[in-house]
Design an enzyme around this catalytic site. Structure first.
Site, PDB file in Angstrom:
ATOM      1  CD  GLU A 195      -8.454   0.856   7.779  1.00  0.00           C
ATOM      2  OE1 GLU A 195      -8.239  -0.142   8.497  1.00  0.00           O
ATOM      3  OE2 GLU A 195      -8.038   1.989   8.071  1.00  0.00           O
TER       4      GLU A 195
ATOM      5  CG  ASP B 213      -0.280  -0.417   2.500  1.00  0.00           C
ATOM      6  OD1 ASP B 213       0.958  -0.364   2.571  1.00  0.00           O
ATOM      7  OD2 ASP B 213      -0.992  -0.787   3.448  1.00  0.00           O
TER       8      ASP B 213
ATOM      9  CG  HIS C  24      -5.570  -2.359   8.846  1.00  0.00           C
ATOM     10  ND1 HIS C  24      -5.620  -0.999   9.073  1.00  0.00           N
ATOM     11  CD2 HIS C  24      -4.285  -2.711   9.108  1.00  0.00           C
ATOM     12  CE1 HIS C  24      -4.435  -0.562   9.436  1.00  0.00           C
ATOM     13  NE2 HIS C  24      -3.611  -1.585   9.473  1.00  0.00           N
TER      14      HIS C  24
ATOM     15  CG  ASN D 224      -8.569  -1.611  12.010  1.00  0.00           C
ATOM     16  OD1 ASN D 224      -7.636  -2.267  11.563  1.00  0.00           O
ATOM     17  ND2 ASN D 224      -9.019  -0.528  11.399  1.00  0.00           N
TER      18      ASN D 224
HETATM   19  P1  PGA Z   1       2.321  -1.599  12.821  1.00  0.00           P
HETATM   20  O1  PGA Z   1       1.187  -1.546  11.718  1.00  0.00           O
HETATM   21  O2  PGA Z   1       3.288  -2.634  12.339  1.00  0.00           O
HETATM   22  O3  PGA Z   1       2.912  -0.238  12.837  1.00  0.00           O
HETATM   23  O4  PGA Z   1       1.663  -1.992  14.095  1.00  0.00           O
HETATM   24  C1  PGA Z   1       0.680  -2.736  11.216  1.00  0.00           C
HETATM   25  C2  PGA Z   1      -0.443  -2.453  10.264  1.00  0.00           C
HETATM   26  O5  PGA Z   1      -1.143  -1.437  10.448  1.00  0.00           O
HETATM   27  O6  PGA Z   1      -0.631  -3.239   9.330  1.00  0.00           O
END
Ligand code: PGA
Length: 243
Positions: free
Chosen positions: A143, A67, A138, A136
């Site tokens: 999302e 992404d 994702h 959450n």
């Molecule tokens: P993080 O993010 O590794 O900074 O916890 C993971 C994500 O949002 O996929």
């Protein structure tokens, strides 16, 4: 789904890096799917070390990223292009011309999504896709939603993601509201998937991933259907599954 439970972040990072290393050694011209965020930093640090000290060879590797924020140029210090360059690409012997991310500055979003999907297809898809997971649930920027998305799309980030990512920006208002993300379908088309997670904040998401119903309300739960998915998770992130 193969679950490897580890004690902490360092153990998770080492095990994940070993899997990626094995993939590169078995198929030197493989396509690796990379992720950004805090979680993969330790994994990348191990790969950098092995490239510098052990001659782990990325010269034929191609990469695709999950992404990119919409509206951030490549040289913005919070863009994912910048993150990848800083934490991995500039420190290993990968040919930067073979590293791909969505273009966050593309004006025609639909055309960019189509271009990125065609590019991934032309590379034959990812041999191994590395994933983090959001608080959450994702994966990439898929999302929680009403349905699973197939190909690359432009997604409106949820408040929870904006809140989680605001730690990296000067102020919350600076976090972009939209991003380009591979869809769940693209992630599922990777030959192998490797998801890594650590810390208490991920416990609910890990429960949804492993023990919940397969639902776009927890996008990571789709991985229950992947034929070759490994999850490396530390004790804290696993705490709601193991009780
Ligand atoms: P993080 O993010 O590794 O900074 O916890 C993971 C994500 O949002 O996929």
């Amino acid at each position: 789904m193969r679950v490897i439970q580890v004690k902490n972040y360092d153990e998770m990072s080492l095990k994940a890096a070993h899997i990626i290393r094995a993939q590169v050694e078995l198929k030197p011209d493989c396509v690796l799917g990379f992720a950004t965020g805090s979680t993969p930093l330790g994994t990348y640090a191990n790969l950098v070390k092995w490239c510098k000290e052990d001659g782990l060879d990325f010269s034929q590797v191609k990469s695709v990223n999950l992404d990119e924020y919409k509206g951030l140029p490549k040289d913005h210090d919070q863009s994912y292009a910048y993150f990848m360059d800083k934490n991995l690409f500039s420190q290993i012997n990968i040919d930067k011309a073979n590293t791909y991310l969505p273009d966050g500055m593309c004006v025609d979003g639909d055309a960019e999504c189509k271009r990125y999907d065609e590019l991934i297809k032309s590379l034959g898809g990812a041999d191994l896709q590395l994933l983090g997971i959001g608080n959450n649930g994702h994966i990439g920027f898929n999302e929680p939603a009403d349905c699973f998305q197939n190909g690359t799309y432009c997604v409106e980030l949820t408040e929870s993601t904006i809140e989680a990512n605001s730690r990296l920006f000067e102020k919350k208002e600076d976090v972009p509201r939209f991003a380009f993300s591979m869809g769940s379908g693209t992630i599922m088309s990777a030959k192998r998937v490797l998801l890594i997670a650590n810390g208490k904040a991920k416990a609910e998401a890990i429960k949804g991933l492993m023990a919940g119903p397969i639902t776009p309300g927890c996008p990571a739960s789709i991985l229950q259907m992947h034929p070759d998915c490994t999850v490396i998770v530390d004790d804290e992130a696993m705490s709601l599954v193991t009780g």
